[in-house]
Design a protein around this motif. Structure first.
Motif, PDB file in Angstrom:
ATOM      1  N   GLU A 316      -6.279 -36.361 -42.033  1.00 47.14           N
ATOM      2  CA  GLU A 316      -6.452 -36.188 -42.949  1.00 47.14           C
ATOM      3  C   GLU A 316      -7.926 -37.145 -43.679  1.00 47.14           C
ATOM      4  O   GLU A 316      -8.116 -37.274 -44.448  1.00 47.14           O
ATOM      5  N   LYS A 317      -8.195 -38.203 -43.009  1.00 46.12           N
ATOM      6  CA  LYS A 317      -9.390 -39.087 -43.324  1.00 46.12           C
ATOM      7  C   LYS A 317     -10.560 -37.858 -42.621  1.00 46.12           C
ATOM      8  O   LYS A 317     -11.349 -37.801 -43.464  1.00 46.12           O
ATOM      9  N   ILE A 318     -10.176 -36.970 -42.057  1.00 46.76           N
ATOM     10  CA  ILE A 318     -11.129 -36.292 -41.156  1.00 46.76           C
ATOM     11  C   ILE A 318     -11.775 -35.428 -43.051  1.00 46.76           C
ATOM     12  O   ILE A 318     -12.445 -34.580 -42.357  1.00 46.76           O
ATOM     13  N   ALA A 319     -10.203 -34.799 -43.080  1.00 48.72           N
ATOM     14  CA  ALA A 319     -10.541 -33.282 -44.060  1.00 48.72           C
ATOM     15  C   ALA A 319     -11.265 -34.134 -44.817  1.00 48.72           C
ATOM     16  O   ALA A 319     -11.260 -33.101 -45.683  1.00 48.72           O
ATOM     17  N   GLU A 320     -11.547 -35.012 -45.540  1.00 42.90           N
ATOM     18  CA  GLU A 320     -11.804 -35.573 -47.100  1.00 42.90           C
ATOM     19  C   GLU A 320     -13.465 -35.321 -46.558  1.00 42.90           C
ATOM     20  O   GLU A 320     -13.935 -35.142 -47.592  1.00 42.90           O
ATOM     21  N   ASN A 321     -13.876 -35.379 -45.728  1.00 42.34           N
ATOM     22  CA  ASN A 321     -15.975 -35.257 -44.918  1.00 42.34           C
ATOM     23  C   ASN A 321     -15.875 -34.638 -43.613  1.00 42.34           C
ATOM     24  O   ASN A 321     -15.952 -35.718 -43.090  1.00 42.34           O
ATOM     25  N   PRO A 322     -15.811 -33.339 -43.367  1.00 42.55           N
ATOM     26  CA  PRO A 322     -15.562 -33.107 -41.622  1.00 42.55           C
ATOM     27  C   PRO A 322     -17.291 -32.726 -41.610  1.00 42.55           C
ATOM     28  O   PRO A 322     -18.490 -32.604 -42.828  1.00 42.55           O
ATOM     29  N   ALA A 323     -17.788 -33.234 -40.550  1.00 42.32           N
ATOM     30  CA  ALA A 323     -19.102 -33.556 -40.343  1.00 42.32           C
ATOM     31  C   ALA A 323     -19.463 -32.900 -39.604  1.00 42.32           C
ATOM     32  O   ALA A 323     -21.204 -32.005 -39.640  1.00 42.32           O
ATOM     33  N   ARG A 324     -19.037 -31.426 -39.231  1.00 37.11           N
ATOM     34  CA  ARG A 324     -19.507 -30.118 -38.570  1.00 37.11           C
ATOM     35  C   ARG A 324     -18.629 -28.960 -39.008  1.00 37.11           C
ATOM     36  O   ARG A 324     -17.864 -28.928 -39.789  1.00 37.11           O
ATOM     37  N   HIS A 325     -19.422 -27.785 -39.121  1.00 37.58           N
ATOM     38  CA  HIS A 325     -19.246 -26.576 -39.342  1.00 37.58           C
ATOM     39  C   HIS A 325     -19.650 -25.796 -38.102  1.00 37.58           C
ATOM     40  O   HIS A 325     -20.721 -25.988 -37.558  1.00 37.58           O
ATOM     41  N   LYS A 326     -18.643 -24.352 -38.035  1.00 37.05           N
ATOM     42  CA  LYS A 326     -18.791 -23.629 -36.727  1.00 37.05           C
ATOM     43  C   LYS A 326     -19.699 -22.496 -37.227  1.00 37.05           C
ATOM     44  O   LYS A 326     -19.700 -22.148 -38.507  1.00 37.05           O
ATOM     45  N   VAL A 327     -21.149 -22.383 -36.446  1.00 38.42           N
ATOM     46  CA  VAL A 327     -22.058 -20.932 -36.710  1.00 38.42           C
ATOM     47  C   VAL A 327     -22.769 -20.906 -35.354  1.00 38.42           C
ATOM     48  O   VAL A 327     -21.455 -20.882 -34.693  1.00 38.42           O
ATOM     49  N   THR A 328     -23.092 -19.641 -35.864  1.00 37.11           N
ATOM     50  CA  THR A 328     -23.798 -18.469 -35.131  1.00 37.11           C
ATOM     51  C   THR A 328     -25.201 -19.017 -34.782  1.00 37.11           C
ATOM     52  O   THR A 328     -25.997 -19.257 -35.866  1.00 37.11           O
ATOM     53  N   LEU A 329     -25.344 -19.338 -33.131  1.00 36.73           N
ATOM     54  CA  LEU A 329     -27.097 -19.645 -33.244  1.00 36.73           C
ATOM     55  C   LEU A 329     -27.442 -17.829 -32.421  1.00 36.73           C
ATOM     56  O   LEU A 329     -26.746 -17.738 -31.154  1.00 36.73           O
ATOM     57  N   VAL A 330     -28.880 -17.623 -33.172  1.00 36.91           N
ATOM     58  CA  VAL A 330     -29.200 -16.526 -32.600  1.00 36.91           C
ATOM     59  C   VAL A 330     -30.078 -16.920 -31.629  1.00 36.91           C
ATOM     60  O   VAL A 330     -31.332 -17.037 -32.801  1.00 36.91           O
ATOM     61  N   TRP A 331     -30.177 -16.462 -30.478  1.00 34.80           N
ATOM     62  CA  TRP A 331     -31.290 -17.255 -29.574  1.00 34.80           C
ATOM     63  C   TRP A 331     -32.444 -16.567 -29.369  1.00 34.80           C
ATOM     64  O   TRP A 331     -32.141 -15.136 -29.981  1.00 34.80           O
ATOM     65  N   ASN A 332     -33.470 -17.188 -29.796  1.00 34.45           N
ATOM     66  CA  ASN A 332     -34.780 -16.481 -29.649  1.00 34.45           C
ATOM     67  C   ASN A 332     -34.994 -15.868 -28.360  1.00 34.45           C
ATOM     68  O   ASN A 332     -35.134 -15.868 -27.828  1.00 34.45           O
ATOM     69  N   ALA A 333     -35.641 -14.592 -28.618  1.00 36.88           N
ATOM     70  CA  ALA A 333     -35.241 -13.172 -27.553  1.00 36.88           C
ATOM     71  C   ALA A 333     -36.629 -13.545 -26.674  1.00 36.88           C
ATOM     72  O   ALA A 333     -36.672 -13.846 -25.128  1.00 36.88           O
TER      73      ALA A 333
END
Length: 449
Positions: A316-333
């Motif tokens: 309940e406390k974490i949900a008030e301000n989530p620290a991180r977000h899931k993303v895709t990282l596209v690596w430099n070729a």
């Protein structure tokens, strides 16, 4: 006497040391690696229809008894208010401090009967609480084919791709009823009752088919015969192990079992062989630096504060301000090519980047930097043929998670660990661009349709 995880940690001098130098293989899929080649097999679930065999690499925990639902409700963060028989859900559990234990697929087979399917991390956690918490439940555990003696209890096949519906209608000889995502339906294939979960992978229509093991070959043969006209492609373990990169599912985040309330008892209960292995450039001696919350992996949609569960107050406390977000990282070729080219040059090369999946520990945790400062961790890396891109799934601080943000992935270990999958190498930095998860627009817009 079986060594406990608690004893193994004491002998190693700490959990990070134990996991970093574990002699276990990263992840083993005990099925044929390729039927044709993994590139064509990856393309099949986007262009025609793919048949994947899930019968051997996952653990099943069959749960029954008067308190089965009460146990699952207590351990799981999900809502069970409308979880009737004939449905399934992604079951998620956290420790008392709100850090992720793991996730698996929970099937509500019949009234009071459940099957929890997936990696052992969350399955072990559920079984521990069921056995030690005074619940009137029964467990039947069917481990994967690496640890099991004899055949699996169930076959489990996955049909995925734009031609999956037409193939199902041909092999069953009847129209496929409209079935909502993660709902179940029954079919008849080759004279056998087949249970099906309406599933999807990378946004494509799909069916997860399962039934008694002894009927599996007959059902599989009928699917293959019917699938010829629809371009059916058999998919081996190499391509299958990379499928999560398109759907943006993180398969094995490190379970938060090494610190926190009631985890002392759990580590004493859990066999040491269940520990797993830790890989990557994250080198902190504080095991909590490897933990994630459900919100770091975008599981917030599954957290339901409509019941009392382990870790509710913390979430309940974490949900008030989530620290991180899931993303895709596209690596430099260019940077990926340079790392691979170092294998052909004098001097110590970069850590080998395997294709299609580059993970070299069960828990892959690599540092992600922006302008030299740490902004998150990268979990799982590999190549997506359908996008012609090398990517990783990552949890990034919200302020740096916007698409187009330039970051750097630190690849390789320093110091180099003693895991079997690790050779002498040097760390390198690979530029990457933040993109949405899933990376494919088709998958983002169609995964739960």
């Amino acid at each position: 006497m079986t060594e406990s995880l608690a004893d193994a940690i004491t002998a190693a001098g700490g959990p990070v040391t134990l996991l970093r130098n574990a002699q276990a293989a990263p992840t083993v899929f005990p099925v044929r690696s390729e039927f044709s080649n993994w590139r064509s097999e990856q393309r099949a679930w986007r262009e025609s229809v793919a048949l994947l065999d899930q019968s051997h690499h996952m653990t099943d925990l069959f749960i029954s008894g008067p308190d089965a639902l009460r146990l699952l409700t207590r351990v799981g963060v999900n809502s069970f208010a409308k979880f009737s028989a004939g449905r399934a859900k992604q079951f998620i559990a956290v420790n008392h401090e709100g850090f992720l234990i793991g996730d698996a697929i929970l099937f509500h087979l019949d009234e009071g009967e459940f099957d929890l399917v997936g990696h052992p991390m969350v399955i072990d956690w559920v079984q521990f609480h069921g056995e030690t918490g005074g619940y009137d439940v029964s467990f039947e555990r069917d481990g994967n084919s690496i640890v099991r003696s004899g055949d699996p209890k169930l076959y489990r096949y996955e049909l995925q791709g734009p031609n999956a519906l037409a193939l199902m209608e041909k092999v069953t000889g009847a129209p496929v009823p409209e079935t909502r995502f993660f709902h179940m339906a029954d079919f008849s294939i080759a004279g056998h009752r087949v249970r099906s979960l309406r599933h999807g992978m990378a946004g494509q229509l799909g069916f997860e088919l399962f039934g008694p093991w002894e009927e599996g070959d007959t059902v599989r043969d009928a699917i293959i015969a019917a699938g010829e006209e629809f371009g059916l492609v058999l998919v081996g373990s190499k391509a299958y192990s990379s499928a999560n990169l398109e759907s943006a599912w993180v398969p094995s985040p490190l379970p938060a079992i090494f610190t926190g309330e009631q985890t002392d008892e759990y580590r004493a209960w859990l066999p040491a062989r269940s520990a797993g292995s830790l890989a990557g450039s994250q080198s902190s001696e504080n095991i909590e630096d490897y933990y994630v919350t459900p919100y770091d992996l975008d599981y917030g949609r599954s957290v339901a504060f409509d019941h009392d569960f382990i870790g509710r107050e913390a979430l309940e406390k974490i949900a008030e301000n989530p620290a991180r977000h899931k993303v895709t990282l596209v690596w430099n070729a260019d940077d990926v090519v340079a790392a691979q080219r170092s294998m052909l040059e004098e001097g110590t090369p970069a850590k080998y980047i395997d294709f299609p999946k580059a993970r070299y520990g069960l828990y892959q945790v690599d540092r992600v930097l922006r302008d030299g400062a740490e902004v998150g961790i990268s979990h799982d890396a590999g190549y997506i043929t359908n996008e012609q891109a090398f990517v990783s799934l990552a949890s990034i601080e919200t302020a740096h998670a916007a698409p187009g943000t330039e970051v750097t992935v630190v690849w390789g270990e320093d110091p180099v660990s003693a895991k079997p999958a690790v050779e002498p190498h040097r760390q390198v930095q690979i530029r990457a661009t933040v993109e949405p998860a899933p990376y494919s627009r088709f998958a983002r817009e169609n995964y739960r349709r």
